[in-house]
Motif scaffolding. Structure first.
Motif, PDB file in Angstrom:
ATOM      1  N   ASN A 116      -1.119  -8.618  -7.901  1.00 52.95           N
ATOM      2  CA  ASN A 116      -2.204  -8.077  -8.728  1.00 52.95           C
ATOM      3  C   ASN A 116      -3.485  -8.907  -8.640  1.00 52.95           C
ATOM      4  N   ASP A 117      -3.570  -9.747  -7.639  1.00 50.63           N
ATOM      5  CA  ASP A 117      -4.844 -10.428  -7.376  1.00 50.63           C
ATOM      6  C   ASP A 117      -5.853  -9.390  -6.915  1.00 50.63           C
ATOM      7  N   GLN A 118      -7.096  -9.792  -6.837  1.00 46.85           N
ATOM      8  CA  GLN A 118      -8.079  -8.857  -6.301  1.00 46.85           C
ATOM      9  C   GLN A 118      -8.122  -8.982  -4.778  1.00 46.85           C
ATOM     10  N   PHE A 119      -8.034  -7.835  -4.142  1.00 40.61           N
ATOM     11  CA  PHE A 119      -8.112  -7.787  -2.683  1.00 40.61           C
ATOM     12  C   PHE A 119      -9.393  -7.055  -2.286  1.00 40.61           C
ATOM     13  N   VAL A 120      -9.901  -7.429  -1.126  1.00 45.15           N
ATOM     14  CA  VAL A 120     -11.209  -6.929  -0.723  1.00 45.15           C
ATOM     15  C   VAL A 120     -11.175  -6.560   0.752  1.00 45.15           C
ATOM     16  N   LEU A 126      -2.778  -5.305  -4.146  1.00 47.20           N
ATOM     17  CA  LEU A 126      -2.432  -5.125  -2.738  1.00 47.20           C
ATOM     18  C   LEU A 126      -2.008  -3.669  -2.482  1.00 47.20           C
ATOM     19  N   ALA A 127      -1.332  -3.078  -3.461  1.00 48.43           N
ATOM     20  CA  ALA A 127      -0.882  -1.685  -3.305  1.00 48.43           C
ATOM     21  C   ALA A 127      -2.077  -0.740  -3.158  1.00 48.43           C
ATOM     22  N   GLU A 128      -3.137  -0.981  -3.931  1.00 52.22           N
ATOM     23  CA  GLU A 128      -4.346  -0.148  -3.842  1.00 52.22           C
ATOM     24  C   GLU A 128      -4.979  -0.270  -2.457  1.00 52.22           C
ATOM     25  N   LEU A 129      -5.041  -1.486  -1.966  1.00 50.84           N
ATOM     26  CA  LEU A 129      -5.630  -1.709  -0.638  1.00 50.84           C
ATOM     27  C   LEU A 129      -4.801  -0.988   0.430  1.00 50.84           C
ATOM     28  N   ARG A 130      -3.493  -1.097   0.319  1.00 56.06           N
ATOM     29  CA  ARG A 130      -2.625  -0.426   1.303  1.00 56.06           C
ATOM     30  C   ARG A 130      -2.780   1.088   1.229  1.00 56.06           C
TER      31      ARG A 130
END
Lengths: 148, 117
Positions: free
Chosen positions: A119-123, A88-92
């Motif tokens: 740490n799930d995968q977000f898309v 989620l941090a990467e997406l943000r």
């Protein structure tokens, strides 16, 4: 843009093809979390006004060169592009740096749930449109460029 | 082609940097949607607004020759580095604007505007 399309017409050989592909801002993009059973949508991303205006200008430029007989449409289509993020941090982080989108989505869940799934995968799922155009040799009519 | 594209795009599918052309569709994915490898095979291709060469290098193995042009000199430097890294020899990159293309008439079979216009 029309000038650039005129140059493309010049450098294209007879029977050649122009491919124009770009994000489709007429369709919203979605923020999703990958789950074992599929995807859970948690937000909608809208395109900012400036980018929308740019996209409309591009649409108009393409429409104009088709109207003027420089090109003809061969095929058009759209597909979904999924941008994966490892957390989620990467997406943000991506959204904070990517100015094209407004209405940033927040995943509205309690803190323990967010931590559990951080740490799930977000898309981000967004639409991409494309057009294939063929050059025509004899322009029917060249629309005069507006001043300014 | 897939190997080159995947290499350039980084570890797409698991962890991607926040700002990168890697966040665009992979070249083979775009190509499949547009009509498949036949669209490029044996053709002279111009990638207009090529950026770091993501797409130009992705289609180079199928095309006879690929030219990439971009107004940003840093992007062109990066695309040349990427071409050397990938060992692709039939690609040329140049700095320039789409309004004044430095190519003779009828010199390409395919012109690609990917996320450019």
């Amino acid at each position: 843009m029309v000038d650039a399309l005129g140059e493309i017409h010049r450098v294209l050989a007879p029977g050649g093809i122009l491919v124009d592909a770009r994000p489709d801002s007429r369709v919203p993009a979605y923020a999703e979390r990958r789950t074992p059973r599929g995807s859970q949508r948690f937000g909608v991303l809208k395109t900012n006004r400036l980018e929308l205006a740019n996209d409309r200008m591009s649409d108009r430029a393409i429409a104009r060169v088709v109207r003027d007989g420089l090109f003809k449409w061969r095929r058009r289509g759209r597909f979904w592009h999924r941008m994966p993020f490892s957390s989620l941090a990467e997406l943000r982080k991506y959204l904070s740096e990517h100015l094209r989108f407004v209405h940033r989505p927040e995943w509205v869940v309690d803190a323990p749930t967010r931590r559990r799934h951080a740490n799930d995968q977000f898309v981000i799922r967004r639409a991409v449109r494309y057009e294939l155009l063929e050059p025509l040799r004899r322009p029917r009519y060249i629309t005069p460029t507006r001043p300014g | 082609m897939r190997a080159v594209a995947t290499n350039l795009a980084g570890d797409v599918g698991r962890n991607v940097p926040a700002v990168s052309s890697a966040l665009r569709p992979l070249p083979h994915v775009e190509l499949r949607e547009w009509g498949g490898p036949a669209l490029v095979r044996g053709k002279r291709v111009l990638d207009l607004g090529c950026g770091d060469g993501r797409l130009a290098l992705g289609v180079a193995l199928l095309a006879t020759r690929v030219d990439g042009i971009d107004p940003d000199p840093d992007a062109i430097a990066a695309s040349k580095r990427n071409a050397r890294k990938a060992g692709v020899r039939n690609v040329r990159f140049a700095t320039g604007a789409a309004q004044h293309l430095p190519y003779p008439d009828a010199s390409f079979d395919l012109v690609i505007l990917s996320w450019t216009l």
